[in-house]
Design an enzyme around this catalytic site. Structure first.
Site, short mmCIF file in Angstrom:
data_model
loop_
_atom_site.label_atom_id
_atom_site.label_comp_id
_atom_site.label_asym_id
_atom_site.label_seq_id
_atom_site.Cartn_x
_atom_site.Cartn_y
_atom_site.Cartn_z
N ARG A 1 69.30 10.67 61.22
CA ARG A 1 69.86 9.35 61.50
C ARG A 1 69.08 8.32 60.69
O ARG A 1 67.85 8.41 60.59
CB ARG A 1 69.76 9.00 62.98
CG ARG A 1 70.79 9.69 63.87
CD ARG A 1 72.22 9.19 63.62
NE ARG A 1 73.23 9.86 64.43
CZ ARG A 1 73.93 10.93 64.04
NH1 ARG A 1 73.74 11.45 62.84
NH2 ARG A 1 74.84 11.46 64.84
N GLU A 22 76.54 2.58 57.38
CA GLU A 22 77.11 3.75 56.70
C GLU A 22 78.58 3.47 56.47
O GLU A 22 79.24 3.03 57.41
CB GLU A 22 76.97 5.00 57.57
CG GLU A 22 75.56 5.51 57.64
CD GLU A 22 75.42 6.74 58.55
OE1 GLU A 22 76.45 7.32 58.93
OE2 GLU A 22 74.30 7.08 58.87
N HIS A 40 77.40 10.49 54.98
CA HIS A 40 77.41 11.18 56.29
C HIS A 40 78.42 12.35 56.28
O HIS A 40 79.35 12.39 57.08
CB HIS A 40 77.76 10.18 57.41
CG HIS A 40 77.22 10.61 58.74
ND1 HIS A 40 76.64 9.74 59.63
CD2 HIS A 40 77.18 11.82 59.37
CE1 HIS A 40 76.28 10.39 60.72
NE2 HIS A 40 76.58 11.66 60.59
N1 NAD Z 1 74.44 14.14 59.00
C1 NAD Z 1 75.24 14.64 59.91
O1 NAD Z 1 76.44 14.75 59.70
C2 NAD Z 1 74.66 15.12 61.23
C3 NAD Z 1 75.35 16.09 61.98
C4 NAD Z 1 74.75 16.59 63.14
C5 NAD Z 1 73.51 16.10 63.56
N2 NAD Z 1 72.90 15.12 62.83
C6 NAD Z 1 71.59 14.61 63.22
O2 NAD Z 1 70.64 15.63 62.96
C7 NAD Z 1 69.53 15.48 63.86
C8 NAD Z 1 69.29 16.81 64.56
O3 NAD Z 1 70.40 17.12 65.41
P1 NAD Z 1 70.25 18.31 66.46
O4 NAD Z 1 71.52 18.49 67.16
O5 NAD Z 1 69.64 19.46 65.75
O6 NAD Z 1 69.14 17.68 67.44
P2 NAD Z 1 68.59 18.27 68.80
O7 NAD Z 1 69.28 17.66 69.95
O8 NAD Z 1 68.49 19.75 68.75
O9 NAD Z 1 67.12 17.65 68.74
C9 NAD Z 1 66.28 17.73 69.83
C10 NAD Z 1 64.95 18.25 69.37
O10 NAD Z 1 64.34 17.35 68.43
C11 NAD Z 1 62.94 17.51 68.49
N3 NAD Z 1 62.29 16.20 68.59
C12 NAD Z 1 62.46 15.24 69.54
N4 NAD Z 1 61.65 14.18 69.28
C13 NAD Z 1 60.97 14.48 68.16
C14 NAD Z 1 59.99 13.77 67.37
N5 NAD Z 1 59.51 12.58 67.73
N6 NAD Z 1 59.51 14.38 66.27
C15 NAD Z 1 59.96 15.59 65.89
N7 NAD Z 1 60.88 16.31 66.59
C16 NAD Z 1 61.38 15.75 67.69
C17 NAD Z 1 62.65 18.36 69.73
O11 NAD Z 1 62.42 19.69 69.32
C18 NAD Z 1 63.94 18.31 70.50
O12 NAD Z 1 64.13 19.47 71.28
C19 NAD Z 1 69.92 14.35 64.82
O13 NAD Z 1 69.36 13.14 64.36
C20 NAD Z 1 71.42 14.30 64.70
O14 NAD Z 1 71.93 13.04 65.06
C21 NAD Z 1 73.45 14.63 61.69
#
Ligand code: NAD
Length: 335
Positions: free
Chosen positions: A245, A274, A293
Site C-alpha cells: 500500500r 492511484e 495497482h
Molecule cells: N497490489 C495489489 O494489487 C495488492 C493485492 C493484494 C494485497 N495487496 C497488499 O499487499 C499487502 C500484503 O497483503 P496480505 O494479504 O499478504 O497481508 P496479510 O493480511 O497476510 O498481512 C498480515 C501480516 O503482515 C505482517 N505484518 C503486520 N504488521 C507488520 C509490520 N509492521 N511489519 C512487517 N510485517 C507486518 C504480519 O505477519 C501479519 O500477520 C497488503 O498491504 C495488501 O493490501 C496489494
C-alpha cells in the site's frame, strides 16, 4: 448446517449476472439453494430484505456493502460469510462476529498474483532491466544514477512482512541463488526457521538488502514506516518494490531519494493517489517504474478467488473447518 443451505450474493450490483463460470455456478447449485442469482449491491431495499431474511450463506465479493448491525438484523440466519476477495476488513464489523457468523477470506488466493508479479520484478530489477529500458531511449543520460552490479547471483532480498503475499514470495524465491531476509514483528523464530529465512530487524534489512520488497498491511502502525530515515539506510543502487500500500511509504521522502538517483523503485501502489497523478515527479525519473495497482487478481485470476470461496462453502456444507477463517482478533494485524 442446513441441507443445501440458502445462499445469497453480495457484491457490486452492476455485476449481474454474478461473475462466475458455468462450472462454478453448477458446483454452487449442488451445494446450496441459490436464493437469487442477481447479487445484492445494497442491503437497504426490499429485494435485500427478502433475500437476507432466508440467507444462511453469503457469497461476497468486491463491492459487498458493509455488514453492520442493521444489515445483520436483516439476516438472522446468516452463518457463513465466504469472501471471494482480499480485504474482508472492508466488509465486516463487530456485529458479524457477535452474531457468530463464520468469516472466510480469499486473501491467500489474491496473494498469488501479487507474489508472482513481485518475483518477476525482483528478477528483472536485479538485472537493472527497468533502468536499462529507460536509458535505451535515444538521448537519455544516466546522470547521477547509482546502478548496482547486475545479476541474480548472491544478492540479498529483503521481505518486509511475512504476510500471505510475503510468504508466497519467499517460497517463489527458493529456486534462485538469492538470500532472503525478513523483517516482521509478528514472525516467530520457529516460523522463520520453517520458512528457511533469516529474521532480522527492519533497520538491518534496509542496510543489507539489494531489493527491499514491502508486504505489510496498511495499519496505523505501518503508516509511513518507510520514511526518509529508512530510505537513507538502503544501499546505494538498491531497489524498493512496493506492491503493498502507498501509505507504508512517505511519498515526499521517496520522491527526494529517487530524485537523487541513489536508489530505484518499482511501485504498483502509490500514495495518496492511484493512479499516480500526471504532475508527479516520478513520471520523469528513469529509476522509478510505476504500474497502476495491477499486481493483485485481474482478469482470469478472479476465477481463482471464487474457487477459494467455493471451497470454503463446500467445507461448511460438509461440516468441516474452514481453510482461511478470519476472527475478530485478526483484524488489527491483517490487510
Ligand atoms: N497490489 C495489489 O494489487 C495488492 C493485492 C493484494 C494485497 N495487496 C497488499 O499487499 C499487502 C500484503 O497483503 P496480505 O494479504 O499478504 O497481508 P496479510 O493480511 O497476510 O498481512 C498480515 C501480516 O503482515 C505482517 N505484518 C503486520 N504488521 C507488520 C509490520 N509492521 N511489519 C512487517 N510485517 C507486518 C504480519 O505477519 C501479519 O500477520 C497488503 O498491504 C495488501 O493490501 C496489494
Amino acid at each position: 448446517v442446513t441441507n443445501r443451505p440458502p445462499l445469497a450474493f453480495a457484491m457490486y450490483g452492476r455485476w449481474d449476472p454474478v461473475p462466475l463460470t458455468d462450472a462454478q455456478r453448477n458446483r454452487l447449485e449442488e451445494l446450496c439453494e441459490v436464493l437469487d442469482w442477481r447479487p445484492l449491491g445494497r442491503f437497504d431495499d426490499d429485494r435485500a430484505r427478502t433475500v437476507l431474511a432466508r440467507a444462511e450463506v453469503l457469497f461476497a465479493h468486491w463491492g459487498c456493502p458493509l455488514l453492520d448491525a442493521d444489515a445483520l438484523a436483516l439476516a438472522p440466519g446468516l452463518r457463513l460469510l465466504a469472501y471471494a476477495g482480499g480485504t474482508v476488513k472492508q466488509v465486516v464489523t463487530p456485529a458479524v462476529f457477535e452474531q457468530h457468523v463464520l468469516v472466510t477470506t480469499a486473501a491467500n488466493a489474491n496473494a498469488k498474483p501479487v507474489a508472482e508479479y513481485t518475483l518477476a520484478v525482483i528478477l528483472l530489477a536485479n538485472k537493472n532491466t527497468f533502468v536499462a529500458h529507460e536509458l535505451s531511449r535515444p538521448g537519455t543520460e544516466p546522470g547521477s544514477l547509482s546502478l548496482p552490479t547486475p545479476g541474480n547471483y548472491a544478492k540479498t532480498i529483503g521481505i518486509v512482512g511475512a504476510s500471505n503475499v510475503g510468504r508466497r514470495v519467499i517460497e517463489l524465491l527458493r529456486p534462485y541463488d538469492l538470500g532472503v531476509i525478513v523483517a516482521d514483528p509478528y514472525l516467530s523464530a520457529a516460523d522463520a526457521q520453517s520458512l528457511l529465512v533469516e529474521k532480522v530487524e527492519l533497520d538491518d534489512l534496509l542496510a543489507r538488502a539489494d531489493v527491499v520488497s514491502l508486504h505489510a498491511p496498511a495499519l496505523p502502525s505501518t503508516e509511513g514506516m518507510i520514511g526518509a530515515r529508512e530510505l537513507a539506510r538502503m544501499k546505494d543502487g538498491a531497489t524498493l518494490v512496493n506492491t503493498a500500500r502507498g501509505s507504508l511509504v512517505d511519498a515526499r521522502a521517496l520522491e527526494r531519494e529517487l530524485g537523487s538517483g541513489r536508489i530505484s523503485a518499482v511501485l504498483d501502489v502509490t500514495d495518496p493517489d492511484e493512479p499516480l497523478p500526471p504532475d508527479s515527479p516520478l513520471h520523469a525519473l528513469p529509476n522509478a517504474f510505476v504500474t497502476p495497482h495491477i499486481a493483485g487478481s485481474n482478469g482470469t485470476e478472479v476465477e481463482r478467488l471464487a474457487d477459494f470461496a467455493l471451497e470454503e462453502i463446500r467445507l461448511y456444507v460438509a461440516g468441516e473447518p474452514p481453510r482461511h477463517p478470519v476472527g475478530a482478533d485478526d483484524l488489527e494485524r491483517i490487510a
